[in-house]
Design a protein around this motif. Structure first.
Motif, PDB file in Angstrom:
ATOM      1  N   ALA A 136       0.841  -1.193   0.000  1.00 46.43           N
ATOM      2  CA  ALA A 136       0.000   0.000   0.000  1.00 46.43           C
ATOM      3  C   ALA A 136       0.879   1.247   0.000  1.00 46.43           C
ATOM      4  N   ALA A 137       1.972   1.191   0.773  1.00 46.16           N
ATOM      5  CA  ALA A 137       2.917   2.314   0.816  1.00 46.16           C
ATOM      6  C   ALA A 137       3.534   2.552  -0.556  1.00 46.16           C
ATOM      7  N   LEU A 138       3.917   1.485  -1.227  1.00 47.73           N
ATOM      8  CA  LEU A 138       4.515   1.593  -2.559  1.00 47.73           C
ATOM      9  C   LEU A 138       3.555   2.271  -3.528  1.00 47.73           C
ATOM     10  N   ALA A 139       2.279   1.880  -3.466  1.00 43.39           N
ATOM     11  CA  ALA A 139       1.277   2.454  -4.364  1.00 43.39           C
ATOM     12  C   ALA A 139       1.044   3.934  -4.070  1.00 43.39           C
ATOM     13  N   GLU A 140       0.883   4.281  -2.795  1.00 42.19           N
ATOM     14  CA  GLU A 140       0.633   5.681  -2.431  1.00 42.19           C
ATOM     15  C   GLU A 140       1.841   6.557  -2.738  1.00 42.19           C
ATOM     16  N   PHE A 141       3.026   6.013  -2.531  1.00 39.90           N
ATOM     17  CA  PHE A 141       4.258   6.756  -2.799  1.00 39.90           C
ATOM     18  C   PHE A 141       4.385   7.086  -4.282  1.00 39.90           C
ATOM     19  N   THR A 142       3.982   6.150  -5.117  1.00 39.77           N
ATOM     20  CA  THR A 142       4.150   6.304  -6.562  1.00 39.77           C
ATOM     21  C   THR A 142       3.001   7.077  -7.206  1.00 39.77           C
ATOM     22  N   TYR A 143       1.768   6.763  -6.805  1.00 42.33           N
ATOM     23  CA  TYR A 143       0.611   7.325  -7.497  1.00 42.33           C
ATOM     24  C   TYR A 143      -0.321   8.153  -6.606  1.00 42.33           C
ATOM     25  N   GLY A 144      -0.110   8.139  -5.290  1.00 46.08           N
ATOM     26  CA  GLY A 144      -1.117   8.722  -4.410  1.00 46.08           C
ATOM     27  C   GLY A 144      -0.620   9.829  -3.502  1.00 46.08           C
ATOM     28  N   ALA A 145      -1.018   9.756  -2.229  1.00 45.91           N
ATOM     29  CA  ALA A 145      -0.778  10.833  -1.277  1.00 45.91           C
ATOM     30  C   ALA A 145       0.683  10.994  -0.889  1.00 45.91           C
ATOM     31  N   GLY A 146       1.517  10.007  -1.196  1.00 41.39           N
ATOM     32  CA  GLY A 146       2.935  10.097  -0.874  1.00 41.39           C
ATOM     33  C   GLY A 146       3.780  10.622  -2.012  1.00 41.39           C
ATOM     34  N   LYS A 147       3.141  10.919  -3.136  1.00 43.13           N
ATOM     35  CA  LYS A 147       3.880  11.372  -4.312  1.00 43.13           C
ATOM     36  C   LYS A 147       4.638  12.660  -3.994  1.00 43.13           C
ATOM     37  N   GLY A 148       5.909  12.681  -4.344  1.00 44.29           N
ATOM     38  CA  GLY A 148       6.725  13.863  -4.104  1.00 44.29           C
ATOM     39  C   GLY A 148       7.560  13.792  -2.840  1.00 44.29           C
ATOM     40  N   ALA A 149       7.199  12.851  -1.948  1.00 48.76           N
ATOM     41  CA  ALA A 149       7.986  12.679  -0.727  1.00 48.76           C
ATOM     42  C   ALA A 149       9.154  11.730  -1.002  1.00 48.76           C
ATOM     43  N   ARG A 150      10.150  11.783  -0.146  1.00 48.69           N
ATOM     44  CA  ARG A 150      11.274  10.847  -0.257  1.00 48.69           C
ATOM     45  C   ARG A 150      11.218   9.809   0.853  1.00 48.69           C
ATOM     46  N   ASP A 151      10.791  10.246   2.037  1.00 48.26           N
ATOM     47  CA  ASP A 151      10.691   9.357   3.188  1.00 48.26           C
ATOM     48  C   ASP A 151       9.282   9.441   3.767  1.00 48.26           C
ATOM     49  N   MET A 152       8.582   8.318   3.856  1.00 46.32           N
ATOM     50  CA  MET A 152       7.199   8.343   4.326  1.00 46.32           C
ATOM     51  C   MET A 152       6.829   7.050   5.046  1.00 46.32           C
ATOM     52  N   LEU A 153       5.791   7.171   5.843  1.00 42.55           N
ATOM     53  CA  LEU A 153       5.203   6.008   6.500  1.00 42.55           C
ATOM     54  C   LEU A 153       3.773   5.884   6.029  1.00 42.55           C
ATOM     55  N   MET A 154       3.400   4.681   5.613  1.00 42.50           N
ATOM     56  CA  MET A 154       1.999   4.380   5.298  1.00 42.50           C
ATOM     57  C   MET A 154       1.439   3.570   6.451  1.00 42.50           C
ATOM     58  N   VAL A 155       0.343   4.038   7.022  1.00 42.33           N
ATOM     59  CA  VAL A 155      -0.328   3.318   8.095  1.00 42.33           C
ATOM     60  C   VAL A 155      -1.681   2.832   7.576  1.00 42.33           C
ATOM     61  N   THR A 156      -1.951   1.554   7.724  1.00 40.66           N
ATOM     62  CA  THR A 156      -3.235   1.011   7.305  1.00 40.66           C
ATOM     63  C   THR A 156      -4.032   0.613   8.536  1.00 40.66           C
ATOM     64  N   LEU A 157      -5.197   1.192   8.675  1.00 34.11           N
ATOM     65  CA  LEU A 157      -6.064   0.940   9.821  1.00 34.11           C
ATOM     66  C   LEU A 157      -7.224   0.059   9.388  1.00 34.11           C
ATOM     67  N   GLY A 158      -7.242  -1.157   9.868  1.00 35.84           N
ATOM     68  CA  GLY A 158      -8.309  -2.081   9.506  1.00 35.84           C
ATOM     69  C   GLY A 158      -8.507  -3.101  10.601  1.00 35.84           C
ATOM     70  N   THR A 159      -8.726  -4.367  10.214  1.00 43.51           N
ATOM     71  CA  THR A 159      -8.816  -5.440  11.202  1.00 43.51           C
ATOM     72  C   THR A 159      -7.570  -5.423  12.073  1.00 43.51           C
ATOM     73  N   GLY A 160      -6.431  -5.233  11.424  1.00 43.50           N
ATOM     74  CA  GLY A 160      -5.169  -5.014  12.120  1.00 43.50           C
ATOM     75  C   GLY A 160      -4.657  -3.628  11.771  1.00 43.50           C
ATOM     76  N   VAL A 161      -3.497  -3.278  12.286  1.00 44.78           N
ATOM     77  CA  VAL A 161      -2.880  -1.990  11.972  1.00 44.78           C
ATOM     78  C   VAL A 161      -1.507  -2.262  11.389  1.00 44.78           C
ATOM     79  N   GLY A 162      -1.333  -1.923  10.125  1.00 40.89           N
ATOM     80  CA  GLY A 162      -0.070  -2.194   9.451  1.00 40.89           C
ATOM     81  C   GLY A 162       0.717  -0.925   9.201  1.00 40.89           C
ATOM     82  N   GLY A 163       1.975  -1.095   8.861  1.00 38.23           N
ATOM     83  CA  GLY A 163       2.832   0.036   8.529  1.00 38.23           C
ATOM     84  C   GLY A 163       3.800  -0.332   7.428  1.00 38.23           C
TER      85      GLY A 163
END
Length: 321
Positions: free
Chosen positions: A119-146
């Motif tokens: 999910a981080a790879l996708a957001e970094f390339t095409y989504g909300a992380g575009k333009g950043a160099r260092d980022m954390l993607m947090v996924t909130l669901g049944t579990g909590v991923g990073g």
């Protein structure tokens, strides 16, 4: 649509299996979601994935080649060997070689990684992380991923297991997490944690619109809807969730000086009710100069992030062959 190679992206979670056929440019051509049914066991879930892939491929022109699949799994994954190591939301999967089993079932090339990494790879390339160099993607669901992107690439760590944001301890004697430890971020902000907090408040006698809902069927979406209607209990719970999330984020910000945090997953659909208190809590808990450098933003790709990221993994695997 011009004929082109498509890649299968599968996001395997504890509740649902989401899948899609994706172009090499990140465009989802077709997608579908089915229940995971983890109680049926490993072989049952593997066959559920097979069923989903077949349904996806049958819905398009059969002349389009589909030879590569990426799969994101909710838990610790040895991406190099394709083996699932540990994860409370996929019981019975310890030691399962997902790559081997799915390659055998589907007769296509398969690559696997942690779902939040993808999910981080996708957001970094095409989504909300575009333009950043260092980022954390947090996924909130049944579990909590990073998922960590450092220097423009997924950071896997020494053994490929980096990014377990959901299991950062933020309260030593806190509630028990599904991983068996106490006080993890997930124990405060995951789906089960949200419903637990709602039940505790209702049991204590607090009034709420949520009292009308069967506790066994309640979802974070129900809590979000109640909050949008001004329900005091729902607003309190989501504010607490955001506050604890911000404490966890501050730990990462202090350690890594990241510039972007992207928050996605089903629970994140609560939007401002979680993100605003998370930002406030981060600013209070992180060192001032570090807090000033980071922005916390919602996912752009939403539920599609896991699918797109998994397909991108397949694209990367193909390019390395």
């Amino acid at each position: 649509m011009n004929e082109q190679e498509l890649f299968v992206g599968i996001d395997l979670g504890g509740t649902n299996i989401k899948g899609g056929l994706v172009s090499k440019n990140g465009e989802i051509v077709v997608k579908k979601k089915i229940p995971t049914e983890v109680d049926g066991g490993v072989n049952h879930v593997l066959n559920r994935i097979k069923q989903l892939v077949h349904e996806l491929t049958e819905s398009i022109n059969n002349n389009i080649p589909i030879r590569h699949m990426g799969i994101g799994m909710a838990g610790q994954v040895d991406a190099k060997r394709g083996v699932f190591l540990e994860g409370p939301n996929l019981p019975g999967w310890h030691g399962v070689n997902a790559v081997k089993e799915l390659t055998k079932l589907l007769n296509i090339s398969v690559a696997v990684d942690n779902d939040a990494n993808l999910a981080a790879l996708a957001e970094f390339t095409y989504g909300a992380g575009k333009g950043a160099r260092d980022m954390l993607m947090v996924t909130l669901g049944t579990g909590v991923g990073g998922g960590l992107i450092l220097g423009g690439k997924i950071y896997h760590g020494a053994g490929g297991l980096a990014g377990e944001f959901g299991h950062i301890t933020i309260q030593q004697d806190g509630p028990v997490c599904k991983c068996g430890r106490r006080g993890c971020v997930e124990a405060f902000v995951g789906t089960y944690a949200i419903i637990r907090q709602v039940r505790e408040k209702i049991d204590a006698g607090q009034e709420s619109l949520l009292k009308k809902i069967d506790p066994g069927k309640m979802t974070p979406k129900d809590v979000s809807i109640a909050a949008a209607q001004g329900d005091k209990l729902a607003l309190e719970v989501l504010r607490d969730v955001g506050t604890y999330l911000g404490i966890g984020l501050a730990n990462v910000v202090n350690l890594l000086n990241i510039e972007r945090v992207v928050v996605g997953g089903g629970v994140a659909n609560a939007g401002k009710f979680i993100l605003e208190p998370a930002r406030e809590s981060l600013n209070k808990s992180a060192l001032t100069n570090l807090a000033k450098m980071v922005t916390v933003v919602p996912s752009v790709l939403g539920e599609q992030a896991g699918i797109v990221g998994a397909a991108m993994l397949a694209v990367l695997e193909k390019s390395s062959e």
